[in-house]
Motif scaffolding. Structure first.
Motif, PDB file in Angstrom:
ATOM      1  N   GLU A 171       8.262  11.250   5.163  1.00 52.74           N
ATOM      2  CA  GLU A 171       8.793  10.160   4.345  1.00 52.74           C
ATOM      3  C   GLU A 171      10.285  10.366   4.100  1.00 52.74           C
ATOM      4  O   GLU A 171      10.703  11.378   3.528  1.00 52.74           O
ATOM      5  N   LYS A 172      11.089   9.421   4.539  1.00 56.00           N
ATOM      6  CA  LYS A 172      12.543   9.490   4.322  1.00 56.00           C
ATOM      7  C   LYS A 172      12.895   8.944   2.941  1.00 56.00           C
ATOM      8  O   LYS A 172      13.691   9.528   2.202  1.00 56.00           O
ATOM      9  N   GLU A 182      11.130   3.918   4.353  1.00 55.46           N
ATOM     10  CA  GLU A 182      11.188   4.380   5.743  1.00 55.46           C
ATOM     11  C   GLU A 182      10.472   5.718   5.933  1.00 55.46           C
ATOM     12  O   GLU A 182      10.406   6.543   5.001  1.00 55.46           O
ATOM     13  N   TYR A 183       9.952   5.899   7.146  1.00 51.46           N
ATOM     14  CA  TYR A 183       9.325   7.159   7.549  1.00 51.46           C
ATOM     15  C   TYR A 183       9.946   7.606   8.870  1.00 51.46           C
ATOM     16  O   TYR A 183      10.458   6.788   9.642  1.00 51.46           O
ATOM     17  N   LEU A 196      -0.079   5.248   4.606  1.00 48.63           N
ATOM     18  CA  LEU A 196       0.875   5.878   3.689  1.00 48.63           C
ATOM     19  C   LEU A 196       1.553   4.846   2.804  1.00 48.63           C
ATOM     20  O   LEU A 196       1.726   5.052   1.600  1.00 48.63           O
ATOM     21  N   LYS A 197       1.947   3.725   3.410  1.00 47.94           N
ATOM     22  CA  LYS A 197       2.638   2.677   2.652  1.00 47.94           C
ATOM     23  C   LYS A 197       1.730   2.083   1.580  1.00 47.94           C
ATOM     24  O   LYS A 197       2.130   1.942   0.405  1.00 47.94           O
ATOM     25  N   LEU A 198       0.511   1.751   1.946  1.00 45.88           N
ATOM     26  CA  LEU A 198      -0.404   1.128   0.984  1.00 45.88           C
ATOM     27  C   LEU A 198      -0.902   2.114  -0.059  1.00 45.88           C
ATOM     28  O   LEU A 198      -1.195   1.732  -1.190  1.00 45.88           O
ATOM     29  N   SER A 199      -1.010   3.394   0.322  1.00 45.65           N
ATOM     30  CA  SER A 199      -1.481   4.407  -0.626  1.00 45.65           C
ATOM     31  C   SER A 199      -0.511   4.588  -1.784  1.00 45.65           C
ATOM     32  O   SER A 199      -0.903   4.955  -2.898  1.00 45.65           O
ATOM     33  N   ARG A 200       0.766   4.317  -1.540  1.00 50.35           N
ATOM     34  CA  ARG A 200       1.762   4.424  -2.612  1.00 50.35           C
ATOM     35  C   ARG A 200       1.579   3.309  -3.639  1.00 50.35           C
ATOM     36  O   ARG A 200       1.903   3.468  -4.809  1.00 50.35           O
TER      37      ARG A 200
END
Length: 435
Positions: free
Chosen positions: A329-330, A334-335, A365-369
């Motif tokens: 994860e940047k 962004e990743y 990853l995006k939705l888990s946040r």
């Protein structure tokens, strides 16, 4: 009265551990067709009652317990190494805890030999004898045979002695890979671990009436029931909406939904969850290979299993695990991902399958946040625009452009040094977690 399939399974269970059996033997003994015998043997193999070993045949074994699923048996090792059994047939069902390569003196071996271990060794007769006497099975590499004295000892102690044409290094690598694969299998939760068994399941028969449904509903508070016919075979499912406005005397078979969706106990929880979400099912019947009702699995069972699985430590490493470890994860938008040699094809560019997995993992990853929910990817539309070379550092930008209580759609862009290299649309289902 038991079906022919059940009669065959009962017959197999009655056979002594270690005895050989065959399709022809069962067909002749029970006067059934070879096709019926074959299907029953395959189910017995799935249940761990028998195991088929190359050049040996089908052998009656002890059922594997769920607690030993992470262990390999010696009969499975025999298949993996394409080996030949020389002696100790009755010990094939024993589990392997570790293997030892006998590249040492015999006195040094004693420090490593334990029961249910496997000594990998060449044509050293004294070392073979020492291993058997201390509870270890023996695998002879290089295609060498064992002396009759060693074979007699292995039969006496019920410890397998096997031989293979492969060298020691190759055999060690093959067994090590198999042990890692077993750990991965252990992490994949199956329906058999979570479903409600038949003795605790409420169900109806085709001869029951709408009145019987109402009585069952009052006592259990359930609104969906599997319906069984002859020999307890699943024939339908009945829900509250099916009996609305129907008289008490109407038979269940006249109002039920025929040919309902079902699962077997050997299917993974993840695959069944996908079906239940896609079709909006609250309950699915669990059946045997002969469609005999074994129980039910509910959406709540699935949700609890998925949450429990997420909390378990990961001991095996799949390709998805390897890819996920490389996604960094940047920032919140962004990743980053570095393309290693293992992630490429024969042309030195990123594999399409790896690229697809990157897209899927980034969506998670995006939705888990944003969501404390279980997430199931339903659909991926991926377009590979420019070749991504080995050693490239990718920037992945996922954007949620449509979201509801139960689903989300993402636009995912992947950039390399040459600019926009891939683009994907991902559709996900969101499941509320059980508290």
């Amino acid at each position: 009265m038991a079906t022919k399939h059940e009669q065959i399974l009962n017959f197999i269970e009655s056979i002594s551990i270690g005895e050989k059996l065959s399709v022809r033997l069962i067909a002749k003994e029970l006067k059934v067709s070879e096709g019926t015998a074959y299907r029953a043997i395959k189910e017995a193999e799935n249940s761990g009652l028998v195991t088929t070993i190359p050049r040996v045949g089908t052998i009656r074994t002890e059922s594997k317990t769920e607690g030993n699923i992470e262990n390999l048996t010696f009969e499975e090792i025999l298949k993996i190494i394409d080996g030949e059994l020389l002696g100790g047939k009755k010990g094939l069902n024993k589990t392997l805890n570790k293997f030892i390569i006998g590249a040492m003196t015999e006195s040094a071996m004693l420090r490593y030999i334990t029961e249910e271990s496997l000594m990998i060794i060449g044509n050293r007769e004294s070392a073979q004898r020492l291993s058997l006497q201390n509870g270890a099975a023996v695998l002879i590499t290089g295609g060498f045979r064992a002396d009759q004295e060693i074979i007699d000892l292995s039969n006496k102690l019920s410890l397998p002695v096997m031989t293979t044409s492969y060298d020691t290094f190759t055999v060690g690598a093959m067994i090590n890979r198999a042990m890692r694969d077993q750990l991965i299998k252990k992490e994949i939760m199956l329906i058999e671990s979570i479903y409600t068994r038949l003795e605790h399941t409420h169900y109806l028969t085709t001869d029951d009436t709408v009145y019987d449904y109402r009585i069952a509903n009052q006592s259990s508070q359930h609104t969906r029931y599997p319906v069984i016919g002859l020999n307890d075979r699943l024939v339908g499912i009945v829900t509250a909406k099916d009996i609305i406005g129907k008289k008490d005397t109407v038979l269940i078979k006249n109002v039920m939904t025929k040919n309902p969706a079902f699962t077997t106990n050997h299917m993974s929880v993840a695959s069944v969850a996908h079906t239940m979400i896609w079709d909006g099912l609250e309950v699915m019947p669990v059946v045997s290979e002969e469609k005999k009702l074994l129980g039910i699995v509910s959406r709540q069972d699935i949700m609890k299993a998925m949450q429990s699985q997420q909390r378990q430590p990961q001991t095996g490493e799949t390709i998805a695990d390897q890819i996920n470890q490389l996604i960094k994860e940047k920032n919140s938008e962004e990743y980053a991902f570095s393309v290693t040699p293992q992630m490429t094809n024969g042309m030195g560019t990123i594999s399409f399958g790896v690229l697809s997995e990157i897209v899927t993992e980034t969506a998670y990853l995006k939705l888990s946040r944003q969501n404390k929910r279980n997430i199931v990817v339903e659909q991926v539309q991926l377009h590979y625009l420019n070749l991504i070379q080995i050693g490239s550092t990718l920037t992945i930008r996922p954007t949620v452009f449509d979201k509801s209580r139960r689903s989300a759609r993402l636009d995912i862009e992947i950039y390399s040094e040459s600019g926009l290299s891939a683009k994907a649309i991902v559709v996900c289902q969101l499941l509320q977690k059980i508290k």
